[in-house]
Enzyme design. Sequence first.
Site, PDB file in Angstrom:
ATOM      1  N   PHE A   9       0.860  -1.188   0.000  1.00  0.00           N
ATOM      2  CA  PHE A   9       0.000   0.000   0.000  1.00  0.00           C
ATOM      3  C   PHE A   9       0.888   1.226   0.000  1.00  0.00           C
ATOM      4  CE2 PHE A   9      -2.545   3.526   1.206  1.00  0.00           C
ATOM      5  CZ  PHE A   9      -3.772   3.268   0.634  1.00  0.00           C
ATOM      6  N   ASP A  55       9.202   2.977   1.824  1.00  0.00           N
ATOM      7  CA  ASP A  55       8.015   3.759   2.156  1.00  0.00           C
ATOM      8  C   ASP A  55       7.771   3.589   3.648  1.00  0.00           C
ATOM      9  OD1 ASP A  55       5.607   4.941   2.549  1.00  0.00           O
ATOM     10  OD2 ASP A  55       4.548   3.919   0.919  1.00  0.00           O
ATOM     11  N   LYS A  81       2.091  10.977   7.606  1.00  0.00           N
ATOM     12  CA  LYS A  81       1.271  10.683   8.790  1.00  0.00           C
ATOM     13  C   LYS A  81       1.710  11.429  10.051  1.00  0.00           C
ATOM     14  CE  LYS A  81      -0.262   6.206   7.035  1.00  0.00           C
ATOM     15  NZ  LYS A  81      -1.696   6.164   6.805  1.00  0.00           N
TER      16      LYS A  81
HETATM   17  N1  PMP Z   1       2.339   4.669   2.165  1.00  0.00           N
HETATM   18  C1  PMP Z   1       2.005   3.897   3.205  1.00  0.00           C
HETATM   19  C2  PMP Z   1       2.943   2.813   3.649  1.00  0.00           C
HETATM   20  C3  PMP Z   1       0.792   4.092   3.868  1.00  0.00           C
HETATM   21  O1  PMP Z   1       0.454   3.294   4.885  1.00  0.00           O
HETATM   22  C4  PMP Z   1      -0.068   5.125   3.422  1.00  0.00           C
HETATM   23  C5  PMP Z   1      -1.400   5.408   4.084  1.00  0.00           C
HETATM   24  N2  PMP Z   1      -2.007   4.393   4.767  1.00  0.00           N
HETATM   25  C6  PMP Z   1       0.342   5.904   2.330  1.00  0.00           C
HETATM   26  C7  PMP Z   1       1.554   5.659   1.738  1.00  0.00           C
HETATM   27  C8  PMP Z   1      -0.529   7.007   1.795  1.00  0.00           C
HETATM   28  O2  PMP Z   1      -0.608   8.079   2.659  1.00  0.00           O
HETATM   29  P1  PMP Z   1      -1.759   9.174   2.488  1.00  0.00           P
HETATM   30  O3  PMP Z   1      -3.048   8.521   2.851  1.00  0.00           O
HETATM   31  O4  PMP Z   1      -1.372  10.275   3.452  1.00  0.00           O
HETATM   32  O5  PMP Z   1      -1.727   9.614   1.062  1.00  0.00           O
END
Ligand code: PMP
Length: 403
Positions: A137, A222, A251
């Site tokens: 994700f 990530d 986050k």
């Molecule tokens: N990368 C990872 C590993 C995530 O867990 C998330 C959100 N759950 C995102 C990217 C995307 O972040 P956002 O919802 O702030 O766009």
Amino acid sequence: MNFIAREEQYGARNYAPLPIVIVRGKGVTVWDENGKSYLDMMSAYSAVSHGHCHPRILKAMQKQAENLGIISRAFYTDQLGLFLEKACQLFRFDRALPMNTGAEAVETALKAARKWAYKVKGVENDKAEIIACTNNFHGRTIAIVGLSSEPQYRDGFGPFPAGYTLIPYGDHRALEKAITPNTAAFLVEPIQGEGGIIVPPLGYLKACAEICRKHNVLLICDEVQTGLGRTGSWLASWQDDVQPDGVTLGKALGGGMFPVSLFLAKKEVMDVFTPGDHGSTFGGNPLAAAIAREALTILEDEQLIERANRLGDYFLSKLKQVHSALIRDVRGRGLLLGVEIAPSCPAKKVCLKLSEHGILTKDTHETVIRFAPPLVVEEAHIDYVVEKLQAVCSELEAEMNLA
Ligand code: PMP
């Protein structure tokens, strides 16, 4: 006042929230419109590591808001450099590019990797490839869902950009096999959060880092979810003794108050960007910079990373003591934990029952319940949550005649 009906009538139907209206938060606790309190075991998908409405975040936010909110990157500010310096020093990178959401940080990383492949590695134009993992994700933009193996995330949104390869998560040999002379980067989560709190085998990331180095491929981690202490160190990559070539953060970087994200990288990668190549109206605004710098300082001052480590171990050991035929697995690291529920019982049902006992969390992938509280959580909260999880599982077992 029917808040739920209003959201349902006027909002797009892209979420399915639990039927609870939250109006206030403080630390680990939130309150609904009727004054009922809940322990937040979700912390907004790990965005509220500092706890709700942290007084120092509020103070930094107010102070900066009274001075200057948004000015855009058309000008320098007295805030951005301080924030970027702090982030680069903490995470051991040369440069950082500020954006707002996690998805934007990942998009930035993908653009940087492609441009690095053309300008530095010497890949032929439009041939660069990115390798990612199944069950990943990384966000919801079209480019990013093009990398997803989840049919629902993709359905109806094609066509997607070319140049992506997916390999199984946790298998470093698959990485070595997938690399070609055109490979720009390997994009990977040190622990797959949204994918169901999937922890890869020990040493996986280190093996991947070595393979990437050998083949001149960028390792981009990530850490939007795993970073900033959530899994017990500033970066989850460090737990495998890996310093990636680039990292995405988001986050909790916004202190639970504001969207702030970053792509951090070594100079050789970041310097492919020239003025006009990439940007965002709001990215790096002084308000975001002041909040994020304070968010980083609080993690240090309150030793929240050590806390995530210690209380994460405590929480995991306690969860492992819950006896129930409904529980298939308990896993995670630091305060990013997941309990896998038997497919015969929808995890959402467990979440609804927990909410009746004043515990908020949400299922991911229908079978895993996440326990990712603010890092300021206390042992007593954990004890309460585990006791209620045991009670709810026993109750559901009895209802399903499993007992
Ligand atoms: N990368 C990872 C590993 C995530 O867990 C998330 C959100 N759950 C995102 C990217 C995307 O972040 P956002 O919802 O702030 O766009």
